[in-house]
Enzyme design. Structure first.
Site, mmCIF file in Angstrom:
data_model
loop_
_atom_site.group_PDB
_atom_site.id
_atom_site.type_symbol
_atom_site.label_atom_id
_atom_site.label_comp_id
_atom_site.label_asym_id
_atom_site.label_seq_id
_atom_site.Cartn_x
_atom_site.Cartn_y
_atom_site.Cartn_z
ATOM 1 N N MET A 67 57.312 29.083 69.369
ATOM 2 C CA MET A 67 58.183 28.183 68.609
ATOM 3 C C MET A 67 59.535 28.825 68.346
ATOM 4 O O MET A 67 60.564 28.262 68.596
ATOM 5 C CB MET A 67 57.518 27.799 67.281
ATOM 6 C CG MET A 67 56.174 27.102 67.450
ATOM 7 S SD MET A 67 56.298 25.559 68.331
ATOM 8 C CE MET A 67 57.154 24.549 67.151
ATOM 9 N N CYS A 68 59.531 30.041 67.790
ATOM 10 C CA CYS A 68 60.753 30.800 67.514
ATOM 11 C C CYS A 68 60.390 32.269 67.633
ATOM 12 O O CYS A 68 59.232 32.634 67.835
ATOM 13 C CB CYS A 68 61.301 30.505 66.107
ATOM 14 S SG CYS A 68 61.680 28.775 65.789
ATOM 15 N N ARG A 69 61.359 33.129 67.490
ATOM 16 C CA ARG A 69 61.146 34.572 67.356
ATOM 17 C C ARG A 69 61.979 35.027 66.172
ATOM 18 O O ARG A 69 63.096 34.543 65.960
ATOM 19 C CB ARG A 69 61.619 35.354 68.583
ATOM 20 C CG ARG A 69 61.092 34.918 69.937
ATOM 21 C CD ARG A 69 59.666 35.347 70.205
ATOM 22 N NE ARG A 69 58.738 34.385 69.624
ATOM 23 C CZ ARG A 69 57.406 34.484 69.672
ATOM 24 N NH1 ARG A 69 56.854 35.533 70.238
ATOM 25 N NH2 ARG A 69 56.652 33.551 69.151
ATOM 26 N N VAL B 230 65.765 33.585 66.425
ATOM 27 C CA VAL B 230 66.191 32.717 67.514
ATOM 28 C C VAL B 230 65.248 31.523 67.527
ATOM 29 O O VAL B 230 64.069 31.652 67.235
ATOM 30 C CB VAL B 230 66.195 33.447 68.875
ATOM 31 C CG1 VAL B 230 67.275 34.513 68.896
ATOM 32 C CG2 VAL B 230 64.835 34.055 69.208
ATOM 33 N N ASN C 38 58.397 30.819 61.915
ATOM 34 C CA ASN C 38 57.998 30.704 63.315
ATOM 35 C C ASN C 38 56.717 29.880 63.340
ATOM 36 O O ASN C 38 55.658 30.357 62.921
ATOM 37 C CB ASN C 38 57.769 32.082 63.927
ATOM 38 C CG ASN C 38 57.222 32.002 65.345
ATOM 39 O OD1 ASN C 38 57.403 31.008 66.030
ATOM 40 N ND2 ASN C 38 56.545 33.064 65.769
#
Length: 250
Positions: free
Chosen positions: A1-3, A89, A116
């Site tokens: 999903m995100c970092r 990100v 995340n």
């Protein structure tokens, strides 16, 4: 999903933790290793928050374009030194906006926060959790995303409980309604990093001088420790606690 990534230690250029290592957070934007079914790349914007020495609240920079396209990470943020950084990100959940307001970190008072993961049926789920937690005004949400709404709930609970209690309280209420929710939460105040694992990966690297909490290790240092699922992290330089989800005393 995100970092995402949190850094505490000696003052460094704000952009440095984001580009540190062969598998830096910036590299993870286009070549993540552990997305676990939550997308393939993280190209829907990024953000960096930092606390300069003596500051009581973080400064923040966000951009809805991919992090690799923004030279400010090194050319501008490389000129600012700080002992505490929290960065993310983004891979936007389908249907959610791709704009600056939707990019983590979200900030309020001394706090910076990143999520995340995702909350299924987030509008009704988080509205119900917000009502339970006494959120005064859902219209204060910064963006129409699950992460921004979750942050509004969490920051309300932070006014009542210690951070580790607040994180587990909010997570438990969401999971009671949505057991499939993905809740890797990252919270900082410039002196401590708190994080949770729920579905997505997280690792910690600690020395006497610094600590890094990251979705993925940015290098091959053998000191990285993977955090098991459904665990809470409380981290400071030289000191990391990793505990299973359990009821905490307020």
């Amino acid at each position: 999903m995100c970092r995402h990534l949190g850094y505490l230690g000696p003052a460094v250029p704000v952009g440095e933790p984001v580009v540190r290592g062969a598998h830096s957070l910036r590299v993870q934007a286009w070549a993540p290793r552990e997305m676990r079914g939550g997308g393939t790349i993280n190209a829907d914007g990024f953000g960096i928050a930092w606390w300069q020495a003596g500051a009581t609240s973080p400064t923040r920079y966000r951009n809805p374009t991919p992090i690799w396209s923004d030279p400010a990470v090194e050319e501008v943020l490389g000129q600012i030194a700080a002992p505490a950084v929290l960065a993310a990100v983004r891979s936007a959940t389908p249907g959610m906006p791709v704009d600056r307001a939707s990019c983590a970190p979200f900030v309020h008072e001394q706090w910076a926060f990143s999520h995340n993961g995702m909350v299924p049926d987030w509008r009704s789920t988080l509205a119900a959790v917000a009502a339970e937690c006494g959120v005064p005004n859902l219209l204060d949400v910064e963006a129409t995303t699950d992460s921004a709404a979750l942050w509004l709930v969490l920051r309300t609970v932070l006014g009542v409980h210690k951070p580790e209690v607040a994180l587990l309280e909010v997570s438990a209420r969401i999971l009671d309604r949505q057991p499939a929710a993905r809740l890797n939460l990252l919270l900082g105040d410039g002196e401590t990093i708190w994080a949770t694992t729920c579905y997505h990966a997280l690792s910690v690297l600690v020395t006497d001088r610094e600590v890094i909490v990251a979705s993925e290790p940015y290098d091959d240092d053998p000191g990285w420790t993977g955090v098991p699922d459904r665990h809470l992290v409380i981290a400071r330089p030289g000191d990391v606690r990793i505990e299973p989800f359990a009821k905490q005393e307020s």
